[in-house]
Motif scaffolding. Structure first.
Motif, PDB file in Angstrom:
ATOM      1  N   HIS A   1       3.274   1.423  -3.402  1.00 28.34           N
ATOM      2  CA  HIS A   1       2.527   1.666  -4.639  1.00 28.34           C
ATOM      3  C   HIS A   1       1.607   2.879  -4.525  1.00 28.34           C
ATOM      4  CE1 HIS A   1       3.882  -2.460  -5.363  1.00 28.34           C
ATOM      5  NE2 HIS A   1       3.569  -2.302  -6.630  1.00 28.34           N
TER       6      HIS A   1
ATOM      7  N   THR B   1      -2.246   3.770   5.960  1.00 29.58           N
ATOM      8  CA  THR B   1      -1.923   2.345   6.050  1.00 29.58           C
ATOM      9  C   THR B   1      -1.910   1.875   7.491  1.00 29.58           C
ATOM     10  OG1 THR B   1      -0.574   2.472   4.033  1.00 29.58           O
ATOM     11  CG2 THR B   1      -0.199   0.591   5.488  1.00 29.58           C
TER      12      THR B   1
ATOM     13  N   LYS C   1      -0.874   3.537  -2.744  1.00 30.27           N
ATOM     14  CA  LYS C   1      -2.299   3.250  -2.599  1.00 30.27           C
ATOM     15  C   LYS C   1      -2.882   3.989  -1.397  1.00 30.27           C
ATOM     16  CE  LYS C   1      -2.299   0.296  -6.018  1.00 30.27           C
ATOM     17  NZ  LYS C   1      -3.011   0.589  -7.295  1.00 30.27           N
TER      18      LYS C   1
ATOM     19  N   LEU D   1       0.823  -1.217   0.000  1.00 31.77           N
ATOM     20  CA  LEU D   1       0.000   0.000   0.000  1.00 31.77           C
ATOM     21  C   LEU D   1       0.852   1.259   0.000  1.00 31.77           C
ATOM     22  CD1 LEU D   1      -2.773  -1.046   2.564  1.00 31.77           C
ATOM     23  CD2 LEU D   1      -2.990  -0.889   0.073  1.00 31.77           C
TER      24      LEU D   1
END
Length: 209
Positions: free
Chosen positions: A65, A73, A67, A62
């Motif tokens: 990348h 996170t 995300k 996460l």
């Protein structure tokens, strides 16, 4: 052999000695019973191991990348850890099948593996140079919860060991999990704290010259 390596050798040696003693003592009793008890005791810890690996991989993915942010996170993994544990604990008070109860307890314990990539890793985000001391304090203070929980359970069930009293205990534990989760959502940060920054030695040297 000195310094930090000696610590690992010491604990490793103690573990080996304990294993040998346990095998000798345990062999005098029913081996099948010991095997079953051993597997049951091992199951939650194996679940923690699996969740720790999964949580670490998921957190790395996460963040690397893009995300989720680092804080996002940590919040997500803490939600898995504390939120799902709270749900499992509440469900446990309403399950009457012993096998299903055991399965739920294993997962309720195992889900804690997500905390290593959540709240534990967050210590490295905010105070990497003091992480060892902070985590030690977290573990020490956290152990108080175990003492309080067992004491509360004893008070609730000593003279009235009913399912209702156990549910009070489970709901109390679940509420504490949710409080911990909300506390991190409100006060959690992924920014290095001012008090935790290392001394700027190079700047001091330049000022001296």
């Amino acid at each position: 052999m000195g310094g930090w390596p000696s610590t690992f050798y010491l604990y490793g040696t103690i573990g080996v000695v304990w294993c040998v003693v346990w095998c000798i003592v345990g062999s005098k009793t029913n081996m099948q019973s010991n095997l079953q008890a051993g597997l049951l005791n091992m199951a939650p810890h194996l679940c923690v191991l699996c969740m720790t690996v999964i949580g670490g991989l998921l957190g790395d993915y996460l963040i690397s990348h893009d995300k989720l942010s680092i804080l996002g996170t940590r919040r997500l993994l803490n939600t898995f850890c504390f939120g799902l544990t709270a749900v499992f604990i509440i469900i446990l008070g309403y399950v009457y099948n012993s096998d299903l109860s055991l399965t739920i307890m294993v997962f309720a314990f195992g889900i804690y593996g997500f905390k290593f990539a959540g709240v534990n890793a967050n210590v490295l985000d905010i105070a990497p140079f003091h992480s060892g001391i902070i985590i030690g304090m977290m573990i020490s203070i956290g152990s108080i919860g175990g003492l309080v929980a067992t004491t509360l359970l004893g008070v609730l069930t000593e003279t009235n060991n009913t399912l209702r009293q156990w549910r009070v205990e489970f709901w109390t534990q679940a509420a504490l999990q949710i409080c911990a989760l909300l506390a991190f959502f409100i006060f959690g940060s992924d920014k290095p704290q001012e008090w935790a920054k290392p001394p700027e030695e190079s700047a001091d040297i330049e000022r001296q010259h």
